[in-house]
Design an enzyme around this catalytic site. Structure first.
Site, short mmCIF file in Angstrom:
data_model
loop_
_atom_site.label_atom_id
_atom_site.label_comp_id
_atom_site.label_asym_id
_atom_site.label_seq_id
_atom_site.Cartn_x
_atom_site.Cartn_y
_atom_site.Cartn_z
NE ARG A 179 -27.67 -29.15 -27.25
CZ ARG A 179 -28.53 -29.76 -26.44
NH1 ARG A 179 -28.60 -29.40 -25.17
NH2 ARG A 179 -29.33 -30.71 -26.90
CG HIS A 203 -29.28 -30.72 -18.07
ND1 HIS A 203 -28.63 -30.28 -19.20
CD2 HIS A 203 -30.37 -31.38 -18.52
CE1 HIS A 203 -29.29 -30.65 -20.26
NE2 HIS A 203 -30.36 -31.32 -19.89
#
Lengths: 342, 361
Positions: A179, A203
């Site tokens: 991303r 994460h």
């Protein structure tokens, strides 16, 4: 002309083997992947592995028998558009026997107002019923964990499996990094493949973007201007990081869940593993001993992936601040993890 | 809009690549015959690949994602009425950028975003309500298409429409009428998937690759589809003449079991998981590939069937159609039996009957 031994009641068989042939009754499958959990994430992973032509056999496992069978049939119906693949499904883990990779996407979703430790506790119970079964039927497999919170659940999977740590991996920040690369590529009007860099650590909210080694066409991003003449300061980069961290929440808020991106992310990891590509990905690995991390935790580090799993962790040049943030990320994970009752 | 017939070829036609043959209509010995009214141009095309998908439900998104995975597109546009869902799906695809070739992905509730599409795929459609008749469902969908089709054509006058929404044959006809496009540029996904399911079932039984099973299911995409047993072959051997590994011989009766299984397939998946998505996604992507890349591949898809196989009125149903950049280049003149022709004409009558009853004539 057909030979005498071919006809039966005047009707010939379609194929006749060459006399003297030594044809085995069972052909050993070369690449088998099991996906546990046929929700949106599991199915995106499964379908992408198929379109990327990564498997000879795909096994699906879930507890909902109807949904499971429906998903299996929907994939089987695509057979004429894909290379020949064996697609099977069962609520019984025996179907997963002999897997090279077991992808776990099953997981409890966070209830309204539920605390993270509570969610974690429920997922621990679930994984206690999943991991030992996978291990029993595929003692040589690589476990690839997708379910969230991925770092802790990968640690849990490692502990429950008894596998060496190179064979237990979490998808970690592979997608976050993707991303980030997309956002930067967009600003600079280049292909995302020419943006190189990693987000490491948890994460989640405490992930660590490694700005100091983020490059575009091998030029450090901190040194370039984008197509609008904007140059990148640490502050504007923080904005980018925030966008990445919020990305998943945003997609979940808008469409209810994320699926496509994590599907592609997971398939790319599967490819590097199965085909021994030895590519480097930021994935959740056993991090103790690296970059000054003292806690026994799993978190994402740039790792080389091949047929044997995690071949090694890259020795990336990190700034002081980046290392500190990484160690902090480790501590955050450790704190939550230590509240778990094993 | 200029009268295309008076002024010769349209801008679209002038831009497109020739089919490579000068297809005559209705020549008995030719393999392919052009659909009357087609505009098949002679000039080379500059390769561009923009596809719009209308409807971001399970089917639309499976189509979109499969096309992306296949590396078919330079630009993908998504259109829907649900803003949040639309934006969410857009972001989810954009986040895959590092794993795909560079593609521009856009989305909007406004059809302006679909401008200049090579292909517009329509998956939007009302779902059947409890106790609702097919005609009532059809009329609701006709009203929906009245909003969609003119907008698509307005923004992409040179596009090819690929209709997926059900009942696909009827809605392909409706789209043709609403669009004013020549018939080579309006296609329904039709029995492309049914044929593939049949080939897969047989491939399983004969333990061969589905790629070596050749055959079509044509006609209505639904209960009245027509399997062409007379031209079904494996390794170019007619299936009716052989038995499989277990010594089971295939005659028409045993083959009908396969046809029934294919017709029931979709219902079964819907019953089990609530909808179908993956298979139709692959099916649509294969059609799109033939169109975008001028593959000249033959697919059983829903086309304007008037003048073929004894059908002499306007109706859309699936026939073996050669697909290329200009859309439907021609319909294969497949030898079929009396019985198969009968079933096909019956299929056509039923579809025409539904059209006559609906608000769309």
């Amino acid at each position: 002309m057909s030979g005498d031994n071919m006809e039966r009641g005047g009707v010939k068989p379609l194929f006749v083997k060459i006399p003297g042939s030594d044809l085995p009754t069972q052909i050993e499958t070369r690449f088998k992947v099991t996906v546990v959990g046929v929700g949106n994430v599991g199915m995106a992973c499964a379908q992408t592995c198929l379109t990327e032509d990564l498997v000879d056999e795909l096994a699906l496992v879930d507890i909902q028998a109807d949904k499971l069978r429906g998903e299996m049939l929907d994939l089987q119906h695509a057979a004429a558009f894909l290379p020949r693949v064996k697609i099977v499904a069962d609520t019984d883990y025996a179907i997963s026997a002999g897997s090279d990779i077991c992808i776990v996407t099953a997981g409890a979703r966070q209830r309204e107002g539920e605390s993270r430790p509570s969610l974690l506790g429920r997922n621990l119970t679930l994984f206690k019923s999943i991991i030992p079964q996978l291990v029993h039927y595929s003692p040589n497999a690589i476990l690839l964990i997708v379910s969230n919170p991925v770092d802790i659940l990968t640690y849990v999977s490692w502990k429950l499996s008894g596998f060496p740590p190179n064979r237990v991996i979490g998808t970690g920040t592979n997608l976050d990094s993707s991303r980030l690369r997309f956002l930067i590529a967009d600003k600079f009007d280049v292909n995302a493949h020419n943006v190189h860099g990693y987000m490491v650590g948890e994460h989640g909210d405490s992930s660590v973007p490694l700005w100091s080694t983020l490059t575009l066409a091998n030029v450090p991003v901190l040194n370039v201007r984008d197509k609008n003449g904007v140059s990148y300061s640490k502050e504007s980069l923080q904005e980018l990081h925030r966008t990445v961290v919020e990305s998943a929440y945003e997609v979940i808020k808008l469409k209810g869940y994320t699926s496509w991106a994590i599907g592609y992310s997971t398939a790319s990891l599967v490819k590097s593993l199965l085909r021994d590509q030895r590519r480097i990905y930021p994935v959740s690995v056993r991090a103790k001993g690296f970059y000054g991390i003292e806690n026994e935790v799993y978190l994402s580090l740039p790792s080389q992936l091949g047929r044997a799993g995690v071949l090694g962790v890259a020795n990336v040049k990190m700034g002081e601040e980046e290392m500190q943030k990484l160690q902090q990320s480790a501590k955050t994970i450790w704190k939550l993890q230590s509240e778990l009752e094993f | 809009m200029s009268n295309r017939q008076d002024e010769g070829l349209s801008a679209f036609a002038r831009r497109m690549h020739a089919s490579g043959t000068n297809l005559e209509q209705h020549t008995p010995n030719s393999i392919f015959s052009r659909i009357p009214g087609s505009e098949i141009p002679q000039h080379k095309i500059k390769h561009s690949a923009k596809v719009t998908v209308v409807g971001v439900g399970n089917v639309g998104m499976a189509c979109a994602q499969t096309m992306l995975s296949a590396g078919l597109l330079n630009e993908l546009a998504l259109v829907d009425v649900l803003e949040d869902r639309l934006q969410g799906e857009l972001l989810d695809l954009q986040h895959s950028a590092a794993f795909l070739p560079r593609v521009k992905i856009v989305a909007d509730t406004d059809y302006g975003v679909s401008a200049d599409s090579d292909i517009c795929i329509v998956t939007a459609g009302a779902r059947q309500r409890e106790g609702e008749s097919r005609i009532d469902l059809l009329d609701r969908n006709v009203n929906l298409f009245k909003k969609i089709i003119p907008e698509l054509v307005r923004h992409s006058p040179d596009t090819i429409l690929l209709i997926v929404s059900n009942p696909v044959d009827i809605l392909a006809y409706v789209s043709w009428k609403l669009s004013g496009l020549p018939p080579n540029r309006v296609i329904g996904s039709g029995t492309n998937l049914d044929s593939s399911r049949l080939r897969s079932l047989l491939a399983d039984k004969f333990e061969v690759s589905a790629l070596n099973v050749h055959g079509y299911i044509i006609g209505e995409h639904g209960d009245n589809s027509v399997p062409l047993w007379s031209s079904l072959s494996v390794a170019n051997v007619p299936v009716l003449n052989f038995h499989d590994k277990k010594g089971v011989q295939y005659n028409k009766e045993t083959l009908e079991e396969f046809h029934k299984a294919v017709v029931k397939s979709a219902y079964e998946v819907i019953r089990l998981k609530g909808y179908t998505s993956w298979a139709i996604g692959f099916s649509v992507a294969s059609i799109v590939k033939s169109l975008l890349r001028d593959q000249m591949h033959v697919h059983p898809v829903s086309v304007l069937a008037n003048s073929f196989y004894g059908i002499d009125y306007d109706v859309f149903l699936s026939l073996p159609a050669q697909l290329g950049s200009a859309g439907v280049l021609g319909i294969a003149n497949l030898p079929i039996t009396e019985d198969e022709a009968q079933r096909l004409q019956n299929s056509a009558k039923i579809l025409r009957g539904m059209l006559d009853k609906s608000k769309m004539q």
